[in-house]
Enzyme design. Structure first.
Site, PDB file in Angstrom:
ATOM      1  N   ASP A  14       0.867  -1.185   0.000  1.00 55.53           N
ATOM      2  CA  ASP A  14       0.000   0.000   0.000  1.00 55.53           C
ATOM      3  C   ASP A  14       0.904   1.236   0.000  1.00 55.53           C
ATOM      4  O   ASP A  14       1.459   1.601   1.037  1.00 55.53           O
ATOM      5  CB  ASP A  14      -0.900   0.025   1.242  1.00 55.53           C
ATOM      6  CG  ASP A  14      -2.008  -1.021   1.211  1.00 55.53           C
ATOM      7  OD1 ASP A  14      -1.745  -2.135   0.712  1.00 55.53           O
ATOM      8  OD2 ASP A  14      -3.117  -0.730   1.699  1.00 55.53           O
ATOM      9  N   LYS A  59      -6.637   3.603  -3.668  1.00 61.55           N
ATOM     10  CA  LYS A  59      -7.067   3.623  -2.259  1.00 61.55           C
ATOM     11  C   LYS A  59      -7.293   5.065  -1.822  1.00 61.55           C
ATOM     12  O   LYS A  59      -6.525   5.953  -2.174  1.00 61.55           O
ATOM     13  CB  LYS A  59      -5.989   2.946  -1.409  1.00 61.55           C
ATOM     14  CG  LYS A  59      -6.238   2.948   0.093  1.00 61.55           C
ATOM     15  CD  LYS A  59      -5.122   2.180   0.803  1.00 61.55           C
ATOM     16  CE  LYS A  59      -5.179   2.350   2.314  1.00 61.55           C
ATOM     17  NZ  LYS A  59      -4.077   1.633   2.998  1.00 61.55           N
ATOM     18  N   LYS A 119      -9.937   0.450  -2.790  1.00 59.55           N
ATOM     19  CA  LYS A 119      -9.882   0.218  -1.348  1.00 59.55           C
ATOM     20  C   LYS A 119     -10.304   1.501  -0.648  1.00 59.55           C
ATOM     21  O   LYS A 119      -9.712   2.558  -0.857  1.00 59.55           O
ATOM     22  CB  LYS A 119      -8.477  -0.190  -0.896  1.00 59.55           C
ATOM     23  CG  LYS A 119      -8.376  -0.392   0.629  1.00 59.55           C
ATOM     24  CD  LYS A 119      -7.002  -0.919   1.026  1.00 59.55           C
ATOM     25  CE  LYS A 119      -6.839  -0.943   2.554  1.00 59.55           C
ATOM     26  NZ  LYS A 119      -5.526  -1.468   2.976  1.00 59.55           N
TER      27      LYS A 119
END
Length: 212
Positions: free
Chosen positions: A89, A151, A180
């Site tokens: 991430d 995300k 996400k």
């Protein structure tokens, strides 16, 4: 819809200890969460704690500001992958995006993706600092650069995810990559709403509360 299958059980606090990371991993195994998400220094410890389980391990890169050099992010991502992270991430360089250095942002994402040898890459665009048009642009860049997810948030910005963020992201990427949603998601109703809008993963430190 089994919410546990969407949850990245997360602990990214500056004062997180090894004992707390171990507890996070135990909880993820007990409740059957999809993944745990930790800062990259804890990858070896979390990997050992998740041994013989199906829970995936995600590591944050360039977190939480995104302002480290591309070279530093690539090194950190490559090391995290080598030490056992299944997913990465990373935070984009938000200032570069706002300065219109779109080529640099895209190239950085592509460089990190290349460094992690086929593992899943989620790219945090930190929507709290962006206009709707900038969210649209950033989401398209993430898809074009070859990442797997866009995300919303680190959880360390001025706010977390919003439903409008996810709507814009979905408009930008369609079904090309996944979404996400993270930051401020603390109950099942909210999690389900994000999933209904197109989120494929939920990042939260409230996973147990959500599924309970």
């Amino acid at each position: 819809m089994e919410l546990k299958n969407y949850i990245d059980h997360t602990l990214l606090a500056a004062n997180a200890t090894e004992e707390q990371i171990e507890r996070l991993c135990r909880e993820a195994k007990t409740y059957g969460f999809y993944a745990v998400c930790v800062n990259s220094s804890y990858v070896p410890h979390a990997k050992a704690s998740l041994k013989d389980s199906r829970v995936k391990l995600a590591a944050t890169i360039g977190f939480p500001l995104g302002a480290t050099s591309t070279e530093a992010k690539v090194f950190e991502a490559r090391l995290a992958a080598k030490e056992g992270a299944d997913e990465i991430d990373m935070v984009i360089n938000i200032g570069f995006l706002l300065d219109g250095k779109l080529k640099s942002v895209k190239e950085e994402i592509a460089a990190v993706k290349k460094a992690i040898d086929g593992r899943i890459l989620k790219v945090i665009i930190e929507t709290c600092y962006l206009t709707s048009d900038e969210i649209l642009t950033a989401s398209k860049l993430v898809a074009e650069a070859g990442a797997d997810f866009v995300k919303t948030s680190t959880g360390f910005g001025s706010r977390g995810a919003s439903t409008n963020d996810v709507k814009i992201m979905k408009q930008a990427i369609g079904d090309k990559i996944k979404i996400k949603a993270s930051g401020g998601i603390r109950d099942a109703e909210t999690a389900r709403e994000y999933i209904s809008l197109g989120a494929d993963r939920i990042g939260t430190s409230s996973g147990i509360k959500i599924i309970s």
